[in-house]
Design an enzyme around this catalytic site. Sequence first.
Site, mmCIF file in Angstrom:
data_model
loop_
_atom_site.group_PDB
_atom_site.id
_atom_site.type_symbol
_atom_site.label_atom_id
_atom_site.label_comp_id
_atom_site.label_asym_id
_atom_site.label_seq_id
_atom_site.Cartn_x
_atom_site.Cartn_y
_atom_site.Cartn_z
ATOM 1 N N ASN A 9 0.857 -1.194 0.000
ATOM 2 C CA ASN A 9 0.000 0.000 0.000
ATOM 3 C C ASN A 9 0.894 1.245 0.000
ATOM 4 O O ASN A 9 1.696 1.441 0.923
ATOM 5 C CB ASN A 9 -0.897 -0.052 1.246
ATOM 6 C CG ASN A 9 -1.805 1.149 1.355
ATOM 7 O OD1 ASN A 9 -1.377 2.274 1.105
ATOM 8 N ND2 ASN A 9 -3.045 0.928 1.746
ATOM 9 N N HIS A 12 0.969 6.281 1.781
ATOM 10 C CA HIS A 12 1.698 7.261 2.600
ATOM 11 C C HIS A 12 2.876 7.908 1.880
ATOM 12 O O HIS A 12 3.448 8.864 2.378
ATOM 13 C CB HIS A 12 2.042 6.662 3.962
ATOM 14 C CG HIS A 12 0.772 6.362 4.706
ATOM 15 N ND1 HIS A 12 -0.150 7.343 4.980
ATOM 16 C CD2 HIS A 12 0.236 5.207 5.148
ATOM 17 C CE1 HIS A 12 -1.200 6.794 5.585
ATOM 18 N NE2 HIS A 12 -0.991 5.507 5.694
ATOM 19 N N HIS A 45 -5.704 3.603 -1.524
ATOM 20 C CA HIS A 45 -7.019 3.978 -0.990
ATOM 21 C C HIS A 45 -7.333 5.405 -1.430
ATOM 22 O O HIS A 45 -6.673 6.345 -0.997
ATOM 23 C CB HIS A 45 -6.956 3.878 0.547
ATOM 24 C CG HIS A 45 -8.270 4.114 1.230
ATOM 25 N ND1 HIS A 45 -8.412 3.997 2.598
ATOM 26 C CD2 HIS A 45 -9.492 4.445 0.771
ATOM 27 C CE1 HIS A 45 -9.666 4.251 2.935
ATOM 28 N NE2 HIS A 45 -10.339 4.530 1.849
ATOM 29 N N ARG A 47 -9.477 8.095 -0.722
ATOM 30 C CA ARG A 47 -10.442 8.484 0.316
ATOM 31 C C ARG A 47 -11.326 9.611 -0.192
ATOM 32 O O ARG A 47 -10.926 10.382 -1.070
ATOM 33 C CB ARG A 47 -9.707 8.925 1.577
ATOM 34 C CG ARG A 47 -8.952 7.807 2.263
ATOM 35 C CD ARG A 47 -8.376 8.269 3.587
ATOM 36 N NE ARG A 47 -9.381 8.302 4.623
ATOM 37 C CZ ARG A 47 -9.523 7.382 5.570
ATOM 38 N NH1 ARG A 47 -8.710 6.359 5.637
ATOM 39 N NH2 ARG A 47 -10.475 7.488 6.463
ATOM 40 N N ARG A 51 -7.086 12.765 1.046
ATOM 41 C CA ARG A 51 -5.991 13.247 1.899
ATOM 42 C C ARG A 51 -4.632 12.709 1.464
ATOM 43 O O ARG A 51 -3.618 13.302 1.743
ATOM 44 C CB ARG A 51 -6.242 12.874 3.362
ATOM 45 C CG ARG A 51 -6.097 11.426 3.669
ATOM 46 C CD ARG A 51 -6.229 11.141 5.145
ATOM 47 N NE ARG A 51 -7.580 11.372 5.620
ATOM 48 C CZ ARG A 51 -8.079 10.768 6.715
ATOM 49 N NH1 ARG A 51 -7.333 9.952 7.412
ATOM 50 N NH2 ARG A 51 -9.303 10.999 7.098
ATOM 51 N N GLU A 75 -8.707 0.439 -2.887
ATOM 52 C CA GLU A 75 -9.450 0.530 -1.612
ATOM 53 C C GLU A 75 -10.430 1.668 -1.701
ATOM 54 O O GLU A 75 -10.052 2.788 -2.076
ATOM 55 C CB GLU A 75 -8.471 0.843 -0.481
ATOM 56 C CG GLU A 75 -8.073 -0.343 0.320
ATOM 57 C CD GLU A 75 -7.315 0.115 1.543
ATOM 58 O OE1 GLU A 75 -7.840 0.936 2.304
ATOM 59 O OE2 GLU A 75 -6.180 -0.337 1.704
ATOM 60 N N THR A 106 -8.224 3.551 8.730
ATOM 61 C CA THR A 106 -9.454 2.758 8.758
ATOM 62 C C THR A 106 -9.528 2.011 10.089
ATOM 63 O O THR A 106 -8.824 1.031 10.289
ATOM 64 C CB THR A 106 -9.454 1.782 7.558
ATOM 65 O OG1 THR A 106 -9.097 2.517 6.392
ATOM 66 C CG2 THR A 106 -10.820 1.171 7.355
ATOM 67 N N GLU A 156 -10.901 -9.476 3.601
ATOM 68 C CA GLU A 156 -9.615 -9.101 4.202
ATOM 69 C C GLU A 156 -9.872 -8.916 5.693
ATOM 70 O O GLU A 156 -10.679 -8.073 6.098
ATOM 71 C CB GLU A 156 -9.067 -7.818 3.571
ATOM 72 C CG GLU A 156 -7.729 -7.432 4.213
ATOM 73 C CD GLU A 156 -6.972 -6.351 3.457
ATOM 74 O OE1 GLU A 156 -6.989 -6.353 2.214
ATOM 75 O OE2 GLU A 156 -6.351 -5.504 4.128
ATOM 76 N N HIS A 199 -3.478 -4.504 7.980
ATOM 77 C CA HIS A 199 -3.578 -3.280 8.783
ATOM 78 C C HIS A 199 -2.646 -3.353 9.989
ATOM 79 O O HIS A 199 -2.753 -4.245 10.819
ATOM 80 C CB HIS A 199 -4.996 -2.968 9.278
ATOM 81 C CG HIS A 199 -5.198 -1.480 9.450
ATOM 82 N ND1 HIS A 199 -4.708 -0.805 10.523
ATOM 83 C CD2 HIS A 199 -5.784 -0.564 8.654
ATOM 84 C CE1 HIS A 199 -5.006 0.482 10.375
ATOM 85 N NE2 HIS A 199 -5.657 0.660 9.249
HETATM 86 N N1 PXP Z 1 -5.765 -3.104 4.296
HETATM 87 C C1 PXP Z 1 -6.714 -2.146 4.372
HETATM 88 C C2 PXP Z 1 -8.101 -2.505 3.974
HETATM 89 C C3 PXP Z 1 -6.395 -0.840 4.789
HETATM 90 O O1 PXP Z 1 -7.370 0.093 4.882
HETATM 91 C C4 PXP Z 1 -5.057 -0.525 5.087
HETATM 92 C C5 PXP Z 1 -4.695 0.868 5.448
HETATM 93 O O2 PXP Z 1 -4.905 1.720 4.378
HETATM 94 C C6 PXP Z 1 -4.114 -1.544 4.974
HETATM 95 C C7 PXP Z 1 -4.485 -2.828 4.611
HETATM 96 C C8 PXP Z 1 -2.676 -1.293 5.258
HETATM 97 O O3 PXP Z 1 -2.531 -0.919 6.588
HETATM 98 P P1 PXP Z 1 -1.142 -0.332 7.063
HETATM 99 O O4 PXP Z 1 -0.922 0.920 6.296
HETATM 100 O O5 PXP Z 1 -1.349 -0.104 8.523
HETATM 101 O O6 PXP Z 1 -0.112 -1.375 6.779
#
Ligand code: PXP
Length: 257
Positions: A9, A12, A45, A47, A51, A75, A106, A156, A199
């Site tokens: 992901n 960030h 994601h 959003r 953001r 996402e 989330t 998930e 997550h």
């Molecule tokens: N899976 C989902 C559905 C999420 O919303 C997120 C966060 O955007 C992640 C995985 C990844 O989480 P993290 O950034 O904490 O590794």
Amino acid sequence: MTRIRLGVNIDHVATVRNARGGEWPDPVRAAELAVAAGADGVTAHLREDRRHIRDADIEALNALCRRLSKPLNFEMAVTDEMREIGLRILPHAACLVPERREERTTEGGLDAAGQHNRVAALVREFNAAGIRSSLFIEANPTQIRAAADMQAPVVELHTGAWCDALAEGRTEEAAAIWEQLQAGAHLADDLGLEVHAGHGLTFDTARAIAAIPQIRELNIGHFLIGEAIFTGLGPAIARMRQSIDEGRAAFDHRHRL
Ligand code: PXP
């Protein structure tokens, strides 16, 4: 046993970019690097408040993933706006998540059971369009059964509460959530759902969760992007890959004895 896929992901990277405005660092470049370093797919994601990932990013990420023949996991919240974007760009997969404007990330899973009709309608449309819906839910039997009832192909399981409990030394709570994750993965698999998890995962928690045999994919972002500051993204992903493979190998070893 099957190898676990790693979805990276890159949200960030966009968070850092947006802190200054402008175009740098570029999440698309990060996605390309992630794939070169061994990521099996890219997650982003979009959003409602944009953001981090922006509309142009998701289009460019979708194009990149198509070019590289890697899955994009889009996402999204269950809203009309995101539904339209999903049906227009046709990503490989769409991870349906709950979204609250004021949350930092989330925080909980999607209430697939409570919002059955709304979520089921979207899953049906996405199934017809060839988009694999993945419901981001707590490892709770009611939610898992609701996902199976609405013929979502994937769930998930939300690992955030488990990771937080471990990080904060709440070991009994962590152990209880671990049991739920194990039982949830088992139930989901029995019901014919493909099981993903994610997550808050780190090298250690990813290694631990990789031992749950039904899990086919982990989606990891924040920790990897943070580690990339110190080691670079490629080495961070390579080390994560190693942790996941070690976790799975430990399971295989125990079960061969
Ligand atoms: N899976 C989902 C559905 C999420 O919303 C997120 C966060 O955007 C992640 C995985 C990844 O989480 P993290 O950034 O904490 O590794």
